[in-house]
Design a protein around this motif. Structure first.
Motif, short mmCIF file in Angstrom:
data_model
loop_
_atom_site.label_atom_id
_atom_site.label_comp_id
_atom_site.label_asym_id
_atom_site.label_seq_id
_atom_site.Cartn_x
_atom_site.Cartn_y
_atom_site.Cartn_z
N ASP A 67 -2.62 -11.85 -13.28
CA ASP A 67 -4.21 -11.71 -12.84
C ASP A 67 -4.12 -10.62 -11.81
O ASP A 67 -3.62 -10.90 -10.73
CB ASP A 67 -4.69 -13.01 -12.45
CG ASP A 67 -6.06 -12.86 -11.87
OD1 ASP A 67 -6.30 -12.20 -11.00
OD2 ASP A 67 -6.62 -14.05 -12.05
N ILE A 68 -4.87 -9.50 -11.91
CA ILE A 68 -4.71 -8.31 -11.05
C ILE A 68 -5.41 -8.79 -9.67
O ILE A 68 -4.92 -8.68 -8.38
CB ILE A 68 -5.31 -7.21 -11.47
CG1 ILE A 68 -4.41 -6.73 -12.80
CG2 ILE A 68 -5.61 -5.99 -10.43
CD1 ILE A 68 -5.25 -5.74 -13.55
N GLY A 69 -6.60 -9.56 -9.72
CA GLY A 69 -7.28 -9.86 -8.56
C GLY A 69 -6.38 -10.79 -7.72
O GLY A 69 -6.26 -10.66 -6.43
N LYS A 70 -5.72 -11.76 -8.38
CA LYS A 70 -4.83 -12.68 -7.47
C LYS A 70 -3.52 -12.00 -7.05
O LYS A 70 -3.38 -12.34 -5.75
CB LYS A 70 -4.36 -13.91 -8.54
CG LYS A 70 -3.70 -15.12 -7.72
CD LYS A 70 -3.24 -16.09 -8.61
CE LYS A 70 -2.78 -16.99 -7.99
NZ LYS A 70 -2.06 -18.51 -8.62
N PHE A 71 -3.08 -11.09 -8.00
CA PHE A 71 -1.97 -10.10 -7.23
C PHE A 71 -2.20 -9.29 -6.00
O PHE A 71 -1.50 -9.50 -5.05
CB PHE A 71 -1.29 -9.34 -8.34
CG PHE A 71 -0.15 -8.77 -7.98
CD1 PHE A 71 1.05 -9.16 -8.21
CD2 PHE A 71 -0.47 -7.28 -7.49
CE1 PHE A 71 2.48 -8.31 -7.70
CE2 PHE A 71 0.87 -6.72 -6.99
CZ PHE A 71 2.09 -6.95 -7.26
N ILE A 72 -3.39 -8.71 -6.19
CA ILE A 72 -3.91 -7.93 -5.10
C ILE A 72 -4.12 -9.02 -3.71
O ILE A 72 -3.64 -8.58 -2.47
CB ILE A 72 -5.08 -7.09 -5.21
CG1 ILE A 72 -4.84 -6.18 -6.45
CG2 ILE A 72 -5.78 -6.51 -3.86
CD1 ILE A 72 -3.73 -5.03 -6.15
N ASP A 73 -4.80 -10.13 -4.25
CA ASP A 73 -5.10 -10.79 -2.79
C ASP A 73 -3.83 -11.68 -2.45
O ASP A 73 -3.63 -11.65 -1.04
CB ASP A 73 -5.73 -12.08 -3.29
CG ASP A 73 -6.45 -13.03 -2.27
OD1 ASP A 73 -6.90 -12.53 -1.36
OD2 ASP A 73 -6.11 -14.18 -2.25
N GLU A 74 -2.62 -11.86 -3.05
CA GLU A 74 -1.43 -12.25 -2.55
C GLU A 74 -0.49 -11.51 -2.03
O GLU A 74 0.41 -11.74 -1.37
CB GLU A 74 -0.88 -13.38 -3.59
CG GLU A 74 -1.88 -14.43 -3.98
CD GLU A 74 -1.37 -15.45 -5.17
OE1 GLU A 74 -0.38 -14.82 -5.76
OE2 GLU A 74 -1.69 -16.46 -5.30
N ASN A 75 -0.54 -10.20 -2.54
CA ASN A 75 0.50 -9.25 -2.18
C ASN A 75 -0.01 -8.14 -1.31
O ASN A 75 0.83 -7.49 -0.69
CB ASN A 75 1.15 -8.60 -3.37
CG ASN A 75 1.75 -9.76 -4.29
OD1 ASN A 75 3.06 -10.36 -3.74
ND2 ASN A 75 1.41 -10.50 -5.03
N VAL A 76 -1.22 -7.74 -1.32
CA VAL A 76 -1.64 -6.55 -0.49
C VAL A 76 -2.60 -7.04 0.43
O VAL A 76 -2.47 -6.64 1.70
CB VAL A 76 -2.58 -5.65 -1.61
CG1 VAL A 76 -3.01 -4.48 -0.66
CG2 VAL A 76 -1.41 -5.17 -2.61
N ALA A 77 -3.99 -7.72 0.09
CA ALA A 77 -4.90 -7.91 1.15
C ALA A 77 -4.64 -8.55 2.21
O ALA A 77 -5.28 -8.71 3.18
CB ALA A 77 -6.06 -8.50 0.18
N ASN A 78 -3.45 -9.28 2.17
CA ASN A 78 -3.00 -10.05 2.99
C ASN A 78 -2.12 -9.48 4.32
O ASN A 78 -1.53 -9.99 5.18
CB ASN A 78 -2.39 -11.60 2.77
CG ASN A 78 -1.30 -11.52 2.01
OD1 ASN A 78 -0.61 -10.24 1.52
ND2 ASN A 78 -0.71 -12.42 1.55
N VAL A 79 -1.85 -8.38 3.95
CA VAL A 79 -1.11 -7.64 4.97
C VAL A 79 -1.65 -7.35 6.04
O VAL A 79 -2.83 -7.08 6.20
CB VAL A 79 -0.60 -6.18 4.41
CG1 VAL A 79 0.22 -5.24 5.37
CG2 VAL A 79 0.45 -6.33 3.13
N PRO A 80 -1.10 -7.78 7.47
CA PRO A 80 -1.86 -7.65 8.78
C PRO A 80 -2.12 -6.17 8.73
O PRO A 80 -1.32 -5.21 8.56
CB PRO A 80 -0.67 -8.22 9.78
CG PRO A 80 0.24 -9.03 8.69
CD PRO A 80 0.28 -8.19 7.58
N GLY A 81 -3.12 -5.91 9.48
CA GLY A 81 -3.88 -4.72 10.00
C GLY A 81 -4.71 -3.95 8.83
O GLY A 81 -5.30 -2.93 9.13
N ILE A 82 -4.95 -4.57 7.54
CA ILE A 82 -5.82 -4.28 6.59
C ILE A 82 -7.28 -4.47 6.73
O ILE A 82 -7.39 -6.02 6.89
CB ILE A 82 -5.33 -4.82 5.18
CG1 ILE A 82 -3.97 -4.05 4.73
CG2 ILE A 82 -6.22 -4.41 4.08
CD1 ILE A 82 -3.47 -4.06 3.32
N PHE A 83 -8.27 -3.90 6.66
CA PHE A 83 -9.56 -4.39 7.02
C PHE A 83 -10.14 -4.48 5.58
O PHE A 83 -10.87 -5.27 5.50
CB PHE A 83 -10.09 -3.19 7.76
CG PHE A 83 -11.68 -3.15 7.99
CD1 PHE A 83 -12.29 -4.02 8.47
CD2 PHE A 83 -12.64 -2.22 7.14
CE1 PHE A 83 -13.32 -4.26 8.65
CE2 PHE A 83 -14.09 -2.57 7.23
CZ PHE A 83 -14.55 -3.58 8.10
#
Length: 78
Positions: free
Chosen positions: A51-67
């Motif tokens: 699931d691409i959305g879940k992958f992005i949410d769990e691996n990218v969007a939660n990186v500190p400093g991302i707006f």
């Protein structure tokens, strides 16, 4: 595998920290700094069964400093 591009907006002064954190996670095939509205552009290869959305949410969007992130899905390579 599907190629997915993600543009990343970082909080001011956090671009290099975000890039380092993404690099350490070993999820990006390519990672570039960019001009314009977004600070980074990454290319990911994600398995078709994931699931691409879940992958992005769990691996990218939660990186500190991302707006904010903007994900572009691909369909066919020419």
């Amino acid at each position: 595998m599907r190629a997915v591009f993600v543009q990343v907006q970082c909080h001011p002064g956090k671009t290099y920290e975000v890039a380092d954190a993404i690099f350490e996670r070993e999820i990006a095939s390519e990672l570039y700094s960019t001009s314009g509205d977004y600070d980074l552009l990454m290319k990911l290869y994600i398995d078709d069964s994931v699931d691409i959305g879940k992958f992005i949410d769990e691996n990218v969007a939660n990186v500190p400093g991302i707006f904010r992130t903007l994900t572009t899905l691909t369909f066919k390579a020419f």
